[in-house]
Write an enzyme that holds these catalytic residues in place. Sequence first.
Site, PDB file in Angstrom:
ATOM      1  N   ASP A   1      15.435 -18.345  24.755  1.00 17.71           N
ATOM      2  CA  ASP A   1      15.015 -17.034  24.264  1.00 17.71           C
ATOM      3  C   ASP A   1      15.766 -16.634  23.007  1.00 17.71           C
ATOM      4  OD1 ASP A   1      12.883 -16.110  25.812  1.00 17.71           O
ATOM      5  OD2 ASP A   1      14.208 -15.587  27.471  1.00 17.71           O
TER       6      ASP A   1
ATOM      7  N   CYS B   1      23.407 -22.009  28.982  1.00 15.86           N
ATOM      8  CA  CYS B   1      22.579 -22.456  30.105  1.00 15.86           C
ATOM      9  C   CYS B   1      21.134 -22.716  29.688  1.00 15.86           C
ATOM     10  CB  CYS B   1      22.614 -21.445  31.243  1.00 15.86           C
ATOM     11  SG  CYS B   1      21.970 -19.822  30.809  1.00 15.86           S
TER      12      CYS B   1
ATOM     13  N   HIS C   1       7.004 -26.982  29.459  1.00 13.03           N
ATOM     14  CA  HIS C   1       7.144 -27.609  30.761  1.00 13.03           C
ATOM     15  C   HIS C   1       7.036 -29.124  30.670  1.00 13.03           C
ATOM     16  CE1 HIS C   1       6.345 -23.967  33.574  1.00 13.03           C
ATOM     17  NE2 HIS C   1       7.623 -24.217  33.440  1.00 13.03           N
TER      18      HIS C   1
ATOM     19  N   GLU D   1      20.718 -13.485  24.975  1.00 11.79           N
ATOM     20  CA  GLU D   1      19.411 -14.023  24.598  1.00 11.79           C
ATOM     21  C   GLU D   1      18.809 -13.266  23.427  1.00 11.79           C
ATOM     22  OE1 GLU D   1      17.307 -14.904  28.729  1.00 11.79           O
ATOM     23  OE2 GLU D   1      18.466 -13.041  28.739  1.00 11.79           O
TER      24      GLU D   1
END
Length: 604
Positions: free
Chosen positions: A489, A536, A239, A465
């Site tokens: 992932d 993405c 984050h 993923e």
Amino acid sequence: MWFRNVDTVGFTPDCVDLSIDSCNLVHMSTTSSSTSLHSSAHGTDVAQPPAGTVLQGIPAVAGVQYAPVIRPGSRPHVDDAPTGSDIEESDRPGEVSRFTAAAAAVADRLRERAANASGAASEVLATTAQLAQDRAWIAATEKRIGDGNPAVRAVTGAVDQFVTMFTQLGGLMAERVTDLRDIRDRVIAELNGLPEPGVPVPTVPSILCAEDLAPVDTAGLDASLVVALATTLGGPTSHTAIIARQLGIPCVVAVDGLDAVAAGTMIMVDGSVGTVTVSPDEAVATQAVEVARGEADLAKSWNGPGATADGHVVAILANVQDGAAARSARETPAEGIGLFRTELCFLNRSTEPSVDEQAQIYGDVLDAFDGCKVVIRTLDAGSDKPLKFVGHPDEANPALGVRGIRIALGNPGILTRQLEGIAAAAKKTGHAPWVMAPMIATPAEAEAFATETRAHGLVPGVMIEIPAAALLADRILEHVDFLSIGTNDLTQYTMAADRMSAELATLTDPWQPAVLALIAMTAKAGVAVGKPVGVCGEAAADPQLACVLVGLGVSSLSAAAAAVSAVGAKLSQVTLAQCRQAADAALATATAADARAAASAVLA
């Protein structure tokens, strides 16, 4: 709920059963508060690195800045449980009330900050607010007060018990330890009438360095004063990195030796190559900043649409999590939405939103990009994003368990109602979105999802993923109309390395040649049948890597809105042939660092 069978001394069965609510304890990102300042801040004998020393880390957000170091302010001294007499039994109810009021005050402040923030910053602030009032640690603290401990001692002891539990479990759970300590520090400060701990507000543009940073701290940064970030821990998809990207400031994580750099030291952070230079030559550093600023200015002037210098079209899209983020992304040159993370709208919900409520939420995003491509991902819940209304099972390893599309197996109505909501939003807005499922592993899963999605009049696709899905991309494409590669992932599963682990940050670098090889295989399958394959994941936000992805055959790139212009501008400066050459050069290497260097040499 994931620790129901953990034998923890001093916990009642209700406390051991952390329940759905306490999934918040493991939802928070590993980017966490710097609970112990760097060694030089404590006056220890760790030597300050000599002038010109280059510290190596993992690049997270591109850009160069030269400024003095600031570090997080001091926190409550809670390394040892506070001493003092036990409180009288008659005073214990009042002490419990004092504690719960302090925890509520901390949570309220965090919610207020979340309401005034947007995008990823709002998300992490809201989630931290949930953590501050998680019933598991609240109950554990109240029990200790009931046994006679003063509130501060009870808070420290309760958090320490969870810390011990999480540390013993290791992996993803161990990465949650500093999140808990951050909440502990804020509650103790409130109990003691002290200012809330956190990042100081500098008076001049500065570079924030820390062992690690709480999501709360990074979410509240002023990008005009904190011009770059560098951390000893963290990973490229943490984050801290994500919010740095949203703020548009350079960021380097997992920097070896950073803790020894004292506050006030002039440093140069290069987020493109992942270095921190201690006390560099001022003229050299200033020139590097000017060059980077020129590139940033070029990015700001780019207005799209996405294409290489020789006209090869590449759609540049944005990742969003709600209508507000979509409206903000609309102000950038983004040509549409490549990833709408629907689960982030529901993290604070104790009950499943109705079909009508969901339709309104999805409609807000469709309205923001009326007439443009919008890709909606169905609920990617589980693992580090538990939803209270789903009913997640007890799992020893949630990242490899029931998450994403697998939740629909035990809760088929949830997927059906979500598709009904999306279809209703499409009908109301007159805009038909594409819909993709996360965590698809087999062609059979893809076929089942595609069948139900088409039954609602929607365009089906799936996320790639899992390595198995990449290996069988050609067979999956027999059933769906598009693929979207989630590099975060895909990287962690390919490298068998938790993407939130600081110790494994070099393995979870999306430049890993093994990951690039799987992306190449997936893109090739799409090209062979004329179906689009996008990316993405956070890899699409790296301008250099974006060029490599295009060279591998990727047809669209979706990134944080703040990264859209930089990616588009970089692509506009290179030809498709250069992208392909850079891709071949990266694939021929054996390490992420070598792949990055090989591609950069071609794209420079």
